[in-house]
Design a protein around this motif. Structure first.
Motif, short mmCIF file in Angstrom:
data_model
loop_
_atom_site.label_atom_id
_atom_site.label_comp_id
_atom_site.label_asym_id
_atom_site.label_seq_id
_atom_site.Cartn_x
_atom_site.Cartn_y
_atom_site.Cartn_z
N VAL A 210 -51.27 4.76 -9.61
CA VAL A 210 -50.77 5.11 -8.28
C VAL A 210 -50.38 6.58 -8.28
CG1 VAL A 210 -49.07 4.64 -6.48
CG2 VAL A 210 -49.92 2.76 -7.89
N GLN A 211 -51.01 7.33 -7.39
CA GLN A 211 -50.63 8.73 -7.17
C GLN A 211 -49.99 8.82 -5.80
OE1 GLN A 211 -51.17 12.09 -8.94
NE2 GLN A 211 -49.53 12.17 -7.43
N ARG A 212 -48.72 9.16 -5.77
CA ARG A 212 -48.02 9.29 -4.48
C ARG A 212 -47.57 10.72 -4.29
NH1 ARG A 212 -44.71 3.66 -5.07
NH2 ARG A 212 -46.32 2.32 -4.19
N TRP A 214 -44.98 12.90 -1.43
CA TRP A 214 -44.19 13.03 -0.21
C TRP A 214 -44.44 14.45 0.30
CZ3 TRP A 214 -42.25 8.56 1.34
CH2 TRP A 214 -42.01 7.57 0.38
N THR A 258 -53.67 5.60 1.52
CA THR A 258 -52.85 5.11 2.63
C THR A 258 -51.73 6.10 2.93
OG1 THR A 258 -53.22 2.84 1.88
CG2 THR A 258 -51.45 3.18 3.47
N VAL A 259 -51.46 6.29 4.22
CA VAL A 259 -50.23 6.93 4.64
C VAL A 259 -49.45 5.86 5.40
CG1 VAL A 259 -49.15 8.75 6.01
CG2 VAL A 259 -51.27 9.22 4.76
N GLY A 279 -45.68 9.90 3.59
CA GLY A 279 -45.85 9.40 2.23
C GLY A 279 -47.30 9.03 2.01
N VAL A 280 -47.94 9.67 1.04
CA VAL A 280 -49.35 9.44 0.72
C VAL A 280 -49.45 8.58 -0.54
CG1 VAL A 280 -51.56 10.53 0.13
CG2 VAL A 280 -49.96 11.68 1.70
N ASP A 281 -50.27 7.53 -0.49
CA ASP A 281 -50.46 6.61 -1.61
C ASP A 281 -51.95 6.52 -1.92
OD1 ASP A 281 -51.07 3.94 -2.84
OD2 ASP A 281 -48.91 3.66 -2.70
N ARG A 283 -54.86 5.23 -4.93
CA ARG A 283 -54.96 4.31 -6.06
C ARG A 283 -56.39 4.27 -6.60
NH1 ARG A 283 -50.51 -0.42 -5.29
NH2 ARG A 283 -49.12 0.73 -3.91
N ILE A 294 -55.42 14.06 -4.87
CA ILE A 294 -54.14 14.54 -4.34
C ILE A 294 -54.15 16.06 -4.23
CG2 ILE A 294 -52.79 14.85 -6.47
CD1 ILE A 294 -51.63 13.18 -3.19
N GLU A 316 -44.38 14.91 -5.97
CA GLU A 316 -45.37 13.94 -6.44
C GLU A 316 -44.76 12.91 -7.39
OE1 GLU A 316 -49.06 15.46 -7.91
OE2 GLU A 316 -49.07 17.16 -6.52
#
Length: 403
Positions: A210-212, A214, A258-259, A279-281, A283, A294, A316
């Protein structure tokens, strides 16, 4: 159909039922403790030696001819807010039913077996994977610093509240001291693939990382009516373009993106916002692809914000992808074939405790279909026959890993 699996899942599903029809059982909440008490009683009835460690993990031990290493299974029983009755619970109940059946069939295994109920997999109470991270040795002293998000209670106080309820029923240990040979987790898919393709068993090849990120866009708050269009610094424009770009990049790179979080300040219809945070997700099973994706998202956010006079700040978070053990994958496939179940290989696009357990042992996962792919919702459903197939595959796999 194994009536005990249905009975156990339905019994736990009644605990923490909320007004919206779902289950709300954050880790170590009063509701979660009631579910844990139910399981401890069932584990003791199954002849397991039951322990609780310093992270509140429940550990049920079935002895083998050797002292170690252990073959382990398990999952979690805490839920998201307004969640369903199968997520996590099937993995625990499936492991418990396997122990029962081995006892009834008088099967003596070479290696001992352990069933683990991990704490706070969902992360709604303290932090994601508290239990599995402690079990795997990734955290220790950090437990004392954890503060509750659902309740204003420290982890230490929540643990003590739980221990008071189970006094005399379990043995307290610091950390599980034995080596693990394998860890296999049974779980509902939480996605639509098995259900749509009418396949009975999912053989999980890996758990996505998971790469998130903000991403905060800061412009200039102003009046919506009196500020000309060419004199605005509107962060919503930059945020909207970036949200669309996330989808485009995910499709191009064959991953999911996903946002699901947007925070607008001041969030008033007649005011140009001064700040927008998204918030960006992302996978994928590929660490490199997630990093590349990202980077592309952030570059686009900066590029699209410059003409608007909008400032961009990024924070991140990254969780490593994990590949399942080739041997466990093959044993799950063989177990499915022997049982006469249809199966297919697929990745898990949701994260699980097994992702953490891979730090200390070889892991594998078994999926069963989720109706319409729905999970983390009251409508989450898996047919009881599919639960039985998953448990039968789990039992066969755990036994095959004894050799």
């Amino acid at each position: 159909m194994t009536s005990r699996i249905k009975e156990d899942i339905e019994a736990i599903g009644k605990i923490g039922k909320d007004q919206r029809g779902g289950n709300s059982r954050p880790a170590l909440s009063p509701e979660d403790i009631e579910a844990r008490l139910y399981l401890i009683e069932r584990m003791r009835e199954a002849g397991l030696e039951v322990y609780v460690d310093d992270a509140a993990n429940i550990i049920g031990v079935r002895k083998g001819r050797l002292k170690e290493p252990y073959v382990s299974t398990g999952s979690h029983v805490d839920t998201v807010m307004n969640g369903g009755i199968f997520d996590g619970v099937l993995g625990v109940v499936g492991g418990l039913e396997t122990m029962r059946q081995l006892n009834e069939d008088r099967v003596e295994t070479k290696f001992p077996m352990v069933l683990v109920v991990f704490t706070d997999e969902e992360g709604n109470s303290f932090m994601p994977f508290v239990g599995s991270k402690y079990f795997a040795g990734e955290i220790s002293n950090e437990l004392s610093d954890l503060k509750g998000k659902y309740e204003l209670i420290s982890f230490k106080d929540a643990l003590e509240r739980f221990l008071r309820r189970v006094e005399g029923k379990v043995k307290k240990i610091g950390r599980f001291p034995y080596a693990l040979r394998n860890h296999v987790e049974l779980h509902v898919e939480q996605g639509p693939i098995l259900y749509q393709r009418k396949v009975q068993i999912g053989v999980v090849t890996g758990i996505v990382g998971v790469q998130r990120a903000w991403v905060e866009f800061t412009g200039r708050q102003a009046h919506a009516g009196s500020t000309p269009m060419d004199m605005r610094s509107d962060p919503m424009i930059s945020a909207a373009k970036t949200i669309e770009k996330v989808r485009e990049i995910a499709i191009q790179m064959d991953m999911v993106g996903t946002v699901g979080f947007v925070e607008v300040s001041p969030n008033v219809i007649n005011v140009i916002p001064g700040k927008v945070r998204i918030g960006v997700d992302l996978r994928s099973l590929s660490k490199e692809d997630m990093k590349k994706a990202i980077s592309s998202v952030v570059s686009y956010a900066l590029e699209s914000s410059s003409p608007e006079g909008v400032k961009v700040d990024v924070t991140e978070f990254f969780e490593e992808p994990v590949l399942c053990s080739p041997r466990v994958v093959e044993e799950v496939k063989r177990s499915s074939e022997e049982a006469g179940f249809s199966y297919m290989e697929l990745p898990s696009r949701a994260v699980h405790d097994s992702q953490v357990m891979a730090k200390v042992t070889d892991v594998g996962m078994i999926f069963v279909p989720s109706r319409d792919g729905v999970s983390h919702a009251p409508e989450e459903w898996t047919e009881w026959e599919d639960c039985d197939r998953g448990q039968e595959t789990l039992k066969r796999t755990l036994l095959s890993l004894q050799s």
